[in-house]
Design a protein around this motif. Structure first.
Motif, PDB file in Angstrom:
ATOM      1  N   HIS A 238      -1.459   2.684  -2.226  1.00 41.76           N
ATOM      2  CA  HIS A 238      -0.837   4.013  -2.204  1.00 41.76           C
ATOM      3  C   HIS A 238       0.004   4.228  -3.470  1.00 41.76           C
ATOM      4  O   HIS A 238      -0.043   5.300  -4.086  1.00 41.76           O
ATOM      5  CB  HIS A 238       0.062   4.160  -0.978  1.00 41.76           C
ATOM      6  CG  HIS A 238      -0.677   4.468   0.283  1.00 41.76           C
ATOM      7  ND1 HIS A 238      -1.608   5.487   0.385  1.00 41.76           N
ATOM      8  CD2 HIS A 238      -0.606   3.903   1.523  1.00 41.76           C
ATOM      9  CE1 HIS A 238      -2.086   5.536   1.618  1.00 41.76           C
ATOM     10  NE2 HIS A 238      -1.498   4.587   2.324  1.00 41.76           N
ATOM     11  N   ALA A 239       0.781   3.224  -3.836  1.00 44.67           N
ATOM     12  CA  ALA A 239       1.613   3.338  -5.036  1.00 44.67           C
ATOM     13  C   ALA A 239       0.756   3.526  -6.281  1.00 44.67           C
ATOM     14  O   ALA A 239       1.087   4.321  -7.172  1.00 44.67           O
ATOM     15  CB  ALA A 239       2.501   2.101  -5.180  1.00 44.67           C
ATOM     16  N   ALA A 240      -0.350   2.807  -6.345  1.00 51.77           N
ATOM     17  CA  ALA A 240      -1.232   2.914  -7.509  1.00 51.77           C
ATOM     18  C   ALA A 240      -1.815   4.322  -7.640  1.00 51.77           C
ATOM     19  O   ALA A 240      -1.955   4.848  -8.752  1.00 51.77           O
ATOM     20  CB  ALA A 240      -2.354   1.881  -7.399  1.00 51.77           C
ATOM     21  N   ILE A 241      -2.148   4.933  -6.507  1.00 49.28           N
ATOM     22  CA  ILE A 241      -2.655   6.311  -6.538  1.00 49.28           C
ATOM     23  C   ILE A 241      -1.585   7.250  -7.086  1.00 49.28           C
ATOM     24  O   ILE A 241      -1.866   8.112  -7.934  1.00 49.28           O
ATOM     25  CB  ILE A 241      -3.108   6.746  -5.136  1.00 49.28           C
ATOM     26  CG1 ILE A 241      -4.322   5.934  -4.695  1.00 49.28           C
ATOM     27  CG2 ILE A 241      -3.431   8.244  -5.117  1.00 49.28           C
ATOM     28  CD1 ILE A 241      -4.645   6.065  -3.217  1.00 49.28           C
ATOM     29  N   ASP A 242      -0.342   7.075  -6.645  1.00 52.34           N
ATOM     30  CA  ASP A 242       0.749   7.926  -7.134  1.00 52.34           C
ATOM     31  C   ASP A 242       0.973   7.748  -8.632  1.00 52.34           C
ATOM     32  O   ASP A 242       1.189   8.720  -9.363  1.00 52.34           O
ATOM     33  CB  ASP A 242       2.036   7.622  -6.376  1.00 52.34           C
ATOM     34  CG  ASP A 242       2.006   8.138  -4.944  1.00 52.34           C
ATOM     35  OD1 ASP A 242       1.219   9.049  -4.668  1.00 52.34           O
ATOM     36  OD2 ASP A 242       2.770   7.610  -4.114  1.00 52.34           O
ATOM     37  N   VAL A 243       0.946   6.499  -9.086  1.00 50.62           N
ATOM     38  CA  VAL A 243       1.110   6.241 -10.523  1.00 50.62           C
ATOM     39  C   VAL A 243      -0.023   6.922 -11.291  1.00 50.62           C
ATOM     40  O   VAL A 243       0.189   7.538 -12.341  1.00 50.62           O
ATOM     41  CB  VAL A 243       1.140   4.734 -10.820  1.00 50.62           C
ATOM     42  CG1 VAL A 243       1.143   4.482 -12.331  1.00 50.62           C
ATOM     43  CG2 VAL A 243       2.362   4.085 -10.187  1.00 50.62           C
ATOM     44  N   GLY A 244      -1.230   6.816 -10.759  1.00 51.26           N
ATOM     45  CA  GLY A 244      -2.365   7.465 -11.410  1.00 51.26           C
ATOM     46  C   GLY A 244      -2.207   8.973 -11.474  1.00 51.26           C
ATOM     47  O   GLY A 244      -2.504   9.598 -12.500  1.00 51.26           O
ATOM     48  N   ILE A 245      -1.738   9.585 -10.388  1.00 48.26           N
ATOM     49  CA  ILE A 245      -1.525  11.037 -10.384  1.00 48.26           C
ATOM     50  C   ILE A 245      -0.497  11.421 -11.444  1.00 48.26           C
ATOM     51  O   ILE A 245      -0.684  12.404 -12.182  1.00 48.26           O
ATOM     52  CB  ILE A 245      -1.080  11.508  -8.981  1.00 48.26           C
ATOM     53  CG1 ILE A 245      -2.224  11.357  -7.976  1.00 48.26           C
ATOM     54  CG2 ILE A 245      -0.609  12.963  -9.034  1.00 48.26           C
ATOM     55  CD1 ILE A 245      -1.820  11.619  -6.536  1.00 48.26           C
TER      56      ILE A 245
END
Length: 394
Positions: A238-245
């Motif tokens: 989940h954190a990785a998706i947010d960083v990507g966004i």
């Protein structure tokens, strides 16, 4: 279905980077039209990325948590919806690794290596809280189960070959039933209408007396009887998706300012990109994004260390490192997604450009679980040495 088998971490990252570039090109249009990414998910399956956590003894690359987080960061930077779809796939692949028998692992790892996808049917609506479940597995005389219930926010289920369903068995403890997408009595309803992550098809799954063989049910509750990384890995992705966004929003804002924004007349400058006030703001936003990326890497390394030597203390360190990364990533994604308009100017608000998808995706995705509770657990550990709970959401 056949899929490429990825050999190692380096190949996994190269494939993810190439797919991210490919998926980025159509992300705005898919979101605008709510065109579900069926073709893109087929590409993801065929690439072999969905099997990269399969253990080496079963023919997989068994990549590190650091590599897995980078894969999700890369996909998230291209399309915050598409990146969300395989999150549960890897979470429930992890359940098989921890609780699956040798025969169950052999069967399901072959499915993953062939490119087949897991969805999820986990959350329920209208219960007291997120871990209050009504869905039941009822034992039958022949040893099988009947599965009955209604699930919501079932990201990936519409596109899945298998749908892992979280349910209570006769002991009132959580189990995971792996149900074929076409099973009799299972219905997937595409009724997701969130303002963001529009193409995840995170709709409803109805289970009306679905027959589940005993060898397709795993005792998920056993995961939490000792030190575990189930929650840490799930939250890391989940954190990785947010960083990507955040990364994708920052890159698009910079490109817009360089190529489309006009300078403010009082600046006396020829281009908006020369404005020192905009330069300052971009620097501030870049610091947020860089910090979130650094904390993501630190958290992934903590998970990898704990995988090698799992104790109460190493599991706690991993969970808290991931919690810190998730708090930072959520702030970066929402802040950068909103600031995109501040730095780009009036034209950036045109609906036809669909730049608001970054903020909508960030605001929607960061609602998965409250960061305020993550901060609480970090504080309790730092101040009083209190280990975080083993509930799977940290």
């Amino acid at each position: 279905m056949t899929a490429h088998v990825i050999a190692d971490d380096a190949e996994a990252l190269a494939v993810a980077a190439a797919l991210a570039d490919e998926f980025r090109a159509g992300a705005a249009e898919r979101d605008r039209e709510r065109r579900l990414p069926t073709v893109e998910l087929a590409r993801l399956s065929a690439s072999g990325l969905l099997a990269v956590t399969v253990p080496a003894q079963h023919g997989g690359a068994d990549v590190s948590a650091l590599t897995l987080a980078e894969i999700f960061r890369l996909l998230g930077s291209a399309d915050g919806s598409l990146a969300q779809i395989p999150q549960s796939h890897f979470v429930y692949a992890g359940v098989i690794r921890r609780q699956g028998s040798e025969e169950q692992q052999k069967f399901f790892y072959a499915e993953l290596l062939a490119g087949r996808r897991f969805g999820n049917a986990q959350s329920e609506a209208g219960t007291r809280h997120v871990q209050d479940l009504r869905t039941r597995l009822t034992p039958q005389p022949d040893g099988s189960y009947l599965l009955t219930g209604v699930k919501h926010y079932c990201t990936g289920a519409l596109f899945a070959d298998w749908i892992p369903v979280l349910a209570l068995a006769e002991d009132d403890r959580p189990h995971v039933a792996y149900v074929p997408r076409d099973a009799a009595g299972l219905t997937v309803i595409d009724d997701w209408n969130g303002m963001g992550q529009r193409t995840t098809a995170s709709g409803t799954v109805r289970l009306d007396a679905v027959t589940v063989p005993a060898d397709r049910v795993l005792p998920h509750h056993l995961t939490f009887q000792g030190p575990q990384l189930h929650g840490a890995v799930a939250q890391l992705l989940h954190a990785a998706i947010d960083v990507g966004i955040a990364q994708g929003a920052l890159a698009e804002a910079a490109e817009f300012v360089r190529t489309k924004s006009r300078p403010w007349f009082e600046s006396g400058l020829d281009t908006a990109a020369e404005d020192p006030l905009l330069i300052q703001r971009f620097g501030e936003l870049a610091l947020l994004e860089r910090a979130s990326r650094a904390l993501l890497r630190e958290a992934a390394r903590a998970v990898d260390r704990a995988c090698g030597h799992l104790t109460d203390e190493s599991a706690a360190e991993a969970s808290l490192a991931v919690a810190a990364a998730k708090v930072s990533a959520a702030e970066a994604a929402v802040t950068v997604g909103g600031a995109l308009f501040e730095v780009s100017g009036t034209r950036s608000a045109l609906d036809v450009l669909n730049l608001h998808r970054h903020w909508r995706d960030a605001r929607t995705h960061t609602l998965h679980d409250p960061t305020r509770w993550k901060i609480q657990h970090i504080g309790r550990y730092v101040l009083n040495g209190t280990l975080p709970p083993r509930h799977g959401l940290l």
